[in-house]
Design a protein around this motif. Sequence first.
Motif, PDB file in Angstrom:
ATOM      1  N   GLY A  12     -18.363  12.710  -6.599  1.00 47.01           N
ATOM      2  CA  GLY A  12     -17.644  13.414  -7.644  1.00 47.01           C
ATOM      3  C   GLY A  12     -16.554  12.568  -8.255  1.00 47.01           C
ATOM      4  N   ARG A  13     -15.928  11.728  -7.430  1.00 49.55           N
ATOM      5  CA  ARG A  13     -14.897  10.814  -7.905  1.00 49.55           C
ATOM      6  C   ARG A  13     -14.798   9.623  -6.952  1.00 49.55           C
ATOM      7  NH1 ARG A  13      -9.772  11.908 -10.576  1.00 49.55           N
ATOM      8  NH2 ARG A  13      -9.629  14.027  -9.709  1.00 49.55           N
ATOM      9  N   TYR A  14     -14.611   8.443  -7.509  1.00 49.09           N
ATOM     10  CA  TYR A  14     -14.276   7.272  -6.696  1.00 49.09           C
ATOM     11  C   TYR A  14     -12.764   7.244  -6.551  1.00 49.09           C
ATOM     12  CZ  TYR A  14     -19.060   5.606  -7.107  1.00 49.09           C
ATOM     13  OH  TYR A  14     -20.424   5.498  -7.030  1.00 49.09           O
ATOM     14  N   TRP A  15     -12.282   7.147  -5.318  1.00 46.93           N
ATOM     15  CA  TRP A  15     -10.849   7.234  -5.089  1.00 46.93           C
ATOM     16  C   TRP A  15     -10.245   5.861  -4.792  1.00 46.93           C
ATOM     17  CZ3 TRP A  15      -7.882   5.923  -0.801  1.00 46.93           C
ATOM     18  CH2 TRP A  15      -8.585   5.570   0.349  1.00 46.93           C
ATOM     19  N   HIS A  16      -9.021   5.671  -5.239  1.00 45.17           N
ATOM     20  CA  HIS A  16      -8.237   4.511  -4.806  1.00 45.17           C
ATOM     21  C   HIS A  16      -6.773   4.885  -4.590  1.00 45.17           C
ATOM     22  CE1 HIS A  16      -8.067   4.196  -9.317  1.00 45.17           C
ATOM     23  NE2 HIS A  16      -6.778   4.125  -9.043  1.00 45.17           N
ATOM     24  N   ASP A  17      -6.371   6.026  -5.113  1.00 44.33           N
ATOM     25  CA  ASP A  17      -5.008   6.510  -4.927  1.00 44.33           C
ATOM     26  C   ASP A  17      -5.013   7.547  -3.803  1.00 44.33           C
ATOM     27  OD1 ASP A  17      -2.685   8.321  -5.252  1.00 44.33           O
ATOM     28  OD2 ASP A  17      -2.248   7.091  -7.016  1.00 44.33           O
ATOM     29  N   ALA A  18      -4.288   7.250  -2.727  1.00 48.84           N
ATOM     30  CA  ALA A  18      -4.296   8.134  -1.556  1.00 48.84           C
ATOM     31  C   ALA A  18      -3.836   9.543  -1.905  1.00 48.84           C
ATOM     32  CB  ALA A  18      -3.407   7.542  -0.465  1.00 48.84           C
ATOM     33  N   PHE A  19      -2.840   9.656  -2.770  1.00 48.39           N
ATOM     34  CA  PHE A  19      -2.300  10.977  -3.074  1.00 48.39           C
ATOM     35  C   PHE A  19      -3.235  11.784  -3.975  1.00 48.39           C
ATOM     36  CE2 PHE A  19       1.432   8.529  -1.806  1.00 48.39           C
ATOM     37  CZ  PHE A  19       1.980   9.387  -0.865  1.00 48.39           C
ATOM     38  N   ILE A  20      -3.972  11.102  -4.843  1.00 47.61           N
ATOM     39  CA  ILE A  20      -4.978  11.812  -5.646  1.00 47.61           C
ATOM     40  C   ILE A  20      -6.103  12.307  -4.748  1.00 47.61           C
ATOM     41  CG2 ILE A  20      -6.757  11.515  -7.416  1.00 47.61           C
ATOM     42  CD1 ILE A  20      -4.831   9.759  -8.948  1.00 47.61           C
ATOM     43  N   GLN A  21      -6.497  11.492  -3.756  1.00 44.41           N
ATOM     44  CA  GLN A  21      -7.521  11.962  -2.835  1.00 44.41           C
ATOM     45  C   GLN A  21      -7.042  13.187  -2.060  1.00 44.41           C
ATOM     46  OE1 GLN A  21      -8.767   9.924   0.911  1.00 44.41           O
ATOM     47  NE2 GLN A  21     -10.825   9.956   0.018  1.00 44.41           N
ATOM     48  N   ILE A  22      -5.800  13.176  -1.657  1.00 44.76           N
ATOM     49  CA  ILE A  22      -5.240  14.335  -0.967  1.00 44.76           C
ATOM     50  C   ILE A  22      -5.347  15.577  -1.844  1.00 44.76           C
ATOM     51  CG2 ILE A  22      -3.048  15.356  -0.197  1.00 44.76           C
ATOM     52  CD1 ILE A  22      -2.322  12.563   0.906  1.00 44.76           C
ATOM     53  N   TRP A  25       0.846  -1.188   0.000  1.00 46.16           N
ATOM     54  CA  TRP A  25       0.000   0.000   0.000  1.00 46.16           C
ATOM     55  C   TRP A  25       0.887   1.246   0.000  1.00 46.16           C
ATOM     56  CZ3 TRP A  25      -4.988  -0.599  -0.879  1.00 46.16           C
ATOM     57  CH2 TRP A  25      -5.641  -1.767  -0.461  1.00 46.16           C
ATOM     58  N   ALA A  26       0.356   2.334  -0.550  1.00 44.15           N
ATOM     59  CA  ALA A  26       1.086   3.606  -0.548  1.00 44.15           C
ATOM     60  C   ALA A  26       1.435   4.006   0.876  1.00 44.15           C
ATOM     61  CB  ALA A  26       0.229   4.695  -1.201  1.00 44.15           C
ATOM     62  N   GLY A  27       2.678   4.417   1.092  1.00 43.33           N
ATOM     63  CA  GLY A  27       3.106   4.884   2.396  1.00 43.33           C
ATOM     64  C   GLY A  27       3.584   3.807   3.343  1.00 43.33           C
ATOM     65  N   TYR A  28       3.539   2.545   2.905  1.00 42.14           N
ATOM     66  CA  TYR A  28       3.901   1.451   3.807  1.00 42.14           C
ATOM     67  C   TYR A  28       5.398   1.150   3.844  1.00 42.14           C
ATOM     68  CZ  TYR A  28      -0.317  -0.608   5.824  1.00 42.14           C
ATOM     69  OH  TYR A  28      -1.413  -0.865   6.599  1.00 42.14           O
ATOM     70  N   LYS A  77       6.413  -2.070  -5.452  1.00 43.75           N
ATOM     71  CA  LYS A  77       5.337  -1.798  -6.405  1.00 43.75           C
ATOM     72  C   LYS A  77       4.122  -1.392  -5.592  1.00 43.75           C
ATOM     73  CE  LYS A  77       2.659  -1.932 -10.095  1.00 43.75           C
ATOM     74  NZ  LYS A  77       2.745  -0.883 -11.145  1.00 43.75           N
ATOM     75  N   THR A  78       3.695  -0.132  -5.722  1.00 45.86           N
ATOM     76  CA  THR A  78       2.544   0.347  -4.970  1.00 45.86           C
ATOM     77  C   THR A  78       1.257  -0.120  -5.632  1.00 45.86           C
ATOM     78  OG1 THR A  78       3.745   2.314  -4.219  1.00 45.86           O
ATOM     79  CG2 THR A  78       1.343   2.391  -4.120  1.00 45.86           C
ATOM     80  N   ALA A  79       0.354  -0.661  -4.839  1.00 43.75           N
ATOM     81  CA  ALA A  79      -0.960  -1.089  -5.322  1.00 43.75           C
ATOM     82  C   ALA A  79      -2.022  -0.228  -4.655  1.00 43.75           C
ATOM     83  CB  ALA A  79      -1.200  -2.560  -5.021  1.00 43.75           C
ATOM     84  N   THR A 121      -5.466  -0.967  -4.631  1.00 45.84           N
ATOM     85  CA  THR A 121      -6.601  -1.729  -4.100  1.00 45.84           C
ATOM     86  C   THR A 121      -6.171  -3.159  -3.813  1.00 45.84           C
ATOM     87  OG1 THR A 121      -7.393  -2.543  -6.246  1.00 45.84           O
ATOM     88  CG2 THR A 121      -8.183  -0.369  -5.539  1.00 45.84           C
ATOM     89  N   SER A 122      -6.982  -3.843  -3.020  1.00 49.94           N
ATOM     90  CA  SER A 122      -6.711  -5.243  -2.738  1.00 49.94           C
ATOM     91  C   SER A 122      -6.816  -6.098  -4.000  1.00 49.94           C
ATOM     92  CB  SER A 122      -7.684  -5.761  -1.669  1.00 49.94           C
ATOM     93  OG  SER A 122      -7.374  -5.209  -0.403  1.00 49.94           O
ATOM     94  N   ASP A 123      -7.764  -5.764  -4.875  1.00 47.33           N
ATOM     95  CA  ASP A 123      -7.896  -6.515  -6.118  1.00 47.33           C
ATOM     96  C   ASP A 123      -6.642  -6.392  -6.971  1.00 47.33           C
ATOM     97  OD1 ASP A 123     -10.386  -7.455  -5.461  1.00 47.33           O
ATOM     98  OD2 ASP A 123     -11.487  -5.959  -6.602  1.00 47.33           O
ATOM     99  N   GLU A 124      -6.046  -5.218  -6.973  1.00 43.14           N
ATOM    100  CA  GLU A 124      -4.801  -5.037  -7.722  1.00 43.14           C
ATOM    101  C   GLU A 124      -3.688  -5.870  -7.114  1.00 43.14           C
ATOM    102  OE1 GLU A 124      -1.754  -1.514  -9.263  1.00 43.14           O
ATOM    103  OE2 GLU A 124      -3.561  -0.984  -8.131  1.00 43.14           O
ATOM    104  N   MET A 125      -3.641  -5.944  -5.786  1.00 46.57           N
ATOM    105  CA  MET A 125      -2.633  -6.771  -5.129  1.00 46.57           C
ATOM    106  C   MET A 125      -2.781  -8.241  -5.518  1.00 46.57           C
ATOM    107  SD  MET A 125      -2.214  -5.253  -1.273  1.00 46.57           S
ATOM    108  CE  MET A 125      -1.340  -3.707  -0.997  1.00 46.57           C
TER     109      MET A 125
END
Length: 385
Positions: A232-242, A40-43, A70-72, A74-78
């Motif tokens: 407005g948007r479905y988020w999965h990338d922590a930095f995009i949500q930020i 996960w991002a930031g781990y 390799k940053t993933a 979502t769990s499905d991506e992992m």
Amino acid sequence: MKSMLKSCTALALMVSFSGQAFAQVTEIGPGEGQLNIVAWAGYIERGETDKAFDWVTKFEEATGCKVNVKTAATSDEMVALMNEGGFDLVTASGDASLRLIAGKRVQPVNVDLVKSWSTVDDRLKDAPWHTVDGVHYGVPYMWGPNVLMYNTNAIKTPPTSWKVVFEEMTLDDGKSNKGRVQAYDGPIHVADAALYLMAHKPDLGIKDPYQLNEDQYKAALDLLRQQRTLVGRYWHDAFIQIDDFKNEGVVASGSWPFQVNLLKGENQPVASVFPDEGVTGWADTTMMHVDSANPNCAYMWFEHQLSSNLQSDLSVWFGANPSVPAACTDGRGMQNAEGCTANGMDNFEKVKFWTTPTSKCATQNDQCVPYYRWVSDYIGVIGGR
């Protein structure tokens, strides 16, 4: 990609847990020179985002194992990445870990070779999301809640309910929440809708947000379709949500403490709460690929990740809870007892941790909707169907 994830998910869940036979590692040899981790991002930080947070450099110097991440999102991506292969470790949440075990993508961990295993939180050692028939398939890494993050200029009174992201309303700034909220871009978000319905429609009889019969599941999908008109948007990338909270007018969403902390660190007007309905959450486990090319480096990482200074600093960085309780109090890292309490260390029993929905379920007489349908139907919801 999403159709591939659906196929992989369905296949993994059709595989039985029984009859698995793996050759367990019996000793740790010299490092192979590298270690490839899906995380996960930031781990897995090496000081590139913030120089104060680096738990990779010293590991590489001590072991000679170069860490590649390799940053993933979502769990499905992992799960998809682990199915493809080429990785040694993955920091899997509960909605991925059992699929990886059932799909024979990960191998048992010989905890006798992990010297610091005894320091792991007793609540996590035998957790059902990484332990099957008494066999451990990973080493606990970090756990935390999915909090409700909100903009304090738009919502001046701390919200007490997830209603702000599920139903249209006028906020404290006099504007509608429509188009200004987000939802998680992953099928496991169905559980958040089910958790909301547990409190607001008790006649549905939902006892576990991951164990839904057909009627309960339909109600959850209907709520998500309603939410679709607000998102407005479905988020999965922590930095995009930020960035969305900073620059795109987003004012409320389910989120991780990681985003909350980074935004607060930039003096952005955000806060987070545990709504009255409760929260879902994640307890992540580092798991080893069945075909790992670097098992010695992997076991060295298992030990390294349990060091209390890493656990302490990771807890501060991510705003979550260490898998080693001593990291809260021993002073070897940045975290302290007050910080762990603020992160919810004492609220373990209040979190509905992500797990993989299956048709066999105790609360609904083994008549639950399995995860592969969550995958396909949630794609449909996001697509407006």
